[in-house]
Design a protein around this motif. Sequence first.
Motif, PDB file in Angstrom:
ATOM      1  N   TYR A 152      47.883  -5.070  39.971  1.00 60.18           N
ATOM      2  CA  TYR A 152      47.803  -4.573  41.341  1.00 60.18           C
ATOM      3  C   TYR A 152      48.575  -3.265  41.456  1.00 60.18           C
ATOM      4  N   ALA A 153      48.075  -2.385  42.301  1.00 57.22           N
ATOM      5  CA  ALA A 153      48.782  -1.131  42.569  1.00 57.22           C
ATOM      6  C   ALA A 153      50.016  -1.418  43.417  1.00 57.22           C
ATOM      7  N   ALA A 154      50.953  -0.492  43.399  1.00 58.42           N
ATOM      8  CA  ALA A 154      52.156  -0.638  44.219  1.00 58.42           C
ATOM      9  C   ALA A 154      51.774  -0.726  45.694  1.00 58.42           C
ATOM     10  N   GLY A 173      46.636   4.413  41.567  1.00 52.58           N
ATOM     11  CA  GLY A 173      46.184   3.550  40.492  1.00 52.58           C
ATOM     12  C   GLY A 173      47.236   2.518  40.124  1.00 52.58           C
ATOM     13  N   ALA A 174      46.922   1.725  39.112  1.00 48.69           N
ATOM     14  CA  ALA A 174      47.816   0.656  38.684  1.00 48.69           C
ATOM     15  C   ALA A 174      47.828   0.589  37.163  1.00 48.69           C
ATOM     16  N   THR A 175      48.667  -0.263  36.631  1.00 51.07           N
ATOM     17  CA  THR A 175      48.764  -0.432  35.183  1.00 51.07           C
ATOM     18  C   THR A 175      47.535  -1.167  34.656  1.00 51.07           C
ATOM     19  N   LEU A 176      46.987  -0.657  33.563  1.00 46.58           N
ATOM     20  CA  LEU A 176      45.869  -1.305  32.883  1.00 46.58           C
ATOM     21  C   LEU A 176      46.314  -1.682  31.479  1.00 46.58           C
ATOM     22  N   THR A 188      48.801  -0.021  26.829  1.00 49.26           N
ATOM     23  CA  THR A 188      48.992   0.072  28.272  1.00 49.26           C
ATOM     24  C   THR A 188      48.752   1.485  28.775  1.00 49.26           C
ATOM     25  N   PHE A 189      48.080   1.573  29.924  1.00 49.23           N
ATOM     26  CA  PHE A 189      47.824   2.851  30.593  1.00 49.23           C
ATOM     27  C   PHE A 189      48.325   2.758  32.031  1.00 49.23           C
ATOM     28  N   GLY A 190      48.767   3.887  32.571  1.00 47.43           N
ATOM     29  CA  GLY A 190      49.274   3.913  33.936  1.00 47.43           C
ATOM     30  C   GLY A 190      48.348   4.624  34.900  1.00 47.43           C
ATOM     31  N   ASN A 191      48.489   4.296  36.180  1.00 47.99           N
ATOM     32  CA  ASN A 191      47.775   4.983  37.265  1.00 47.99           C
ATOM     33  C   ASN A 191      46.255   4.888  37.147  1.00 47.99           C
ATOM     34  N   VAL A 192      45.749   3.780  36.680  1.00 47.23           N
ATOM     35  CA  VAL A 192      44.303   3.591  36.543  1.00 47.23           C
ATOM     36  C   VAL A 192      43.732   3.042  37.848  1.00 47.23           C
ATOM     37  N   SER A 209      44.420   7.943  38.981  1.00 42.66           N
ATOM     38  CA  SER A 209      44.814   8.327  40.334  1.00 42.66           C
ATOM     39  C   SER A 209      46.323   8.201  40.440  1.00 42.66           C
ATOM     40  N   ALA A 210      47.017   9.345  40.257  1.00 44.89           N
ATOM     41  CA  ALA A 210      48.476   9.345  40.262  1.00 44.89           C
ATOM     42  C   ALA A 210      49.011   9.973  41.542  1.00 44.89           C
ATOM     43  N   GLU A 211      50.236   9.620  41.873  1.00 45.55           N
ATOM     44  CA  GLU A 211      50.876  10.208  43.044  1.00 45.55           C
ATOM     45  C   GLU A 211      51.021  11.715  42.822  1.00 45.55           C
ATOM     46  N   GLY A 212      50.653  12.504  43.823  1.00 43.85           N
ATOM     47  CA  GLY A 212      50.687  13.943  43.682  1.00 43.85           C
ATOM     48  C   GLY A 212      49.489  14.501  42.951  1.00 43.85           C
TER      49      GLY A 212
END
Length: 227
Positions: A152-154, A173-176, A188-192, A209-212
């Motif tokens: 789940y995303a933050a 996005g969230a961790t995949l 592991t990948f971030g912001n997916v 999809s990352a912040e900023g």
Amino acid sequence: TLLLLAVTCAAAGLSTEAEQLRPPATADFAQWEALAFQPRAGQGPLSPDGKWLAYGINRSNRNNELRIANVASGETAVAPFGDQPAFSADSRWIAYGVAISEADEAKLRKAKKPLHRKMGLRNLSTGEVAVFDSTESFAFNHDGSRIAMKRYAAEPKDEGDKGNEELDTPKPGATLVVRDLAAGRDTTFGNVAEFAWQSAGELLAMTISAEGRTGNGVQLFDPATGA
């Protein structure tokens, strides 16, 4: 005398039968069960090799469960609150969602914590089960050698904390996590935000999809080479 005795016995029998057939109490209704087939889109309740059957049991009290049966032996495993099962293409694994019980849901709401589902992964040969917390979605690749699991995303910030943030800001996005099922190794990948396996190949496509918006775009991952 005999007639009176016969009438008395008949009345007693009717009384006993009426007591045995009394309506169920309210608490009894909660245990009523209904058979439910809950396959994911494009899948049936049978494994690809036809050796395993996955079906749900829904109860009025919401204490539902997923049952995974060996067709030949009839041996059945139970996954409490399991739903939306998916078999791997090689019929070696089954993955399923795990819902939140009413009791746990009440506790989470009282503590103002998010209602995040879990995911179960069962090795059909050994019966070994792994449970992954806070998993929103999952998918096997085309040959069943790997599975991708998206967390789940933050939780979004309160409205009062947004300030001058743009209204069209994309959902974060969230961790995949991509697991090699044979080796048990995770990548592991971030912001997916979204992901999809190649329909007849090894590649995994991801939107970031990352912040900023730094680093946003589309990425392709080749698990065979790590590229």
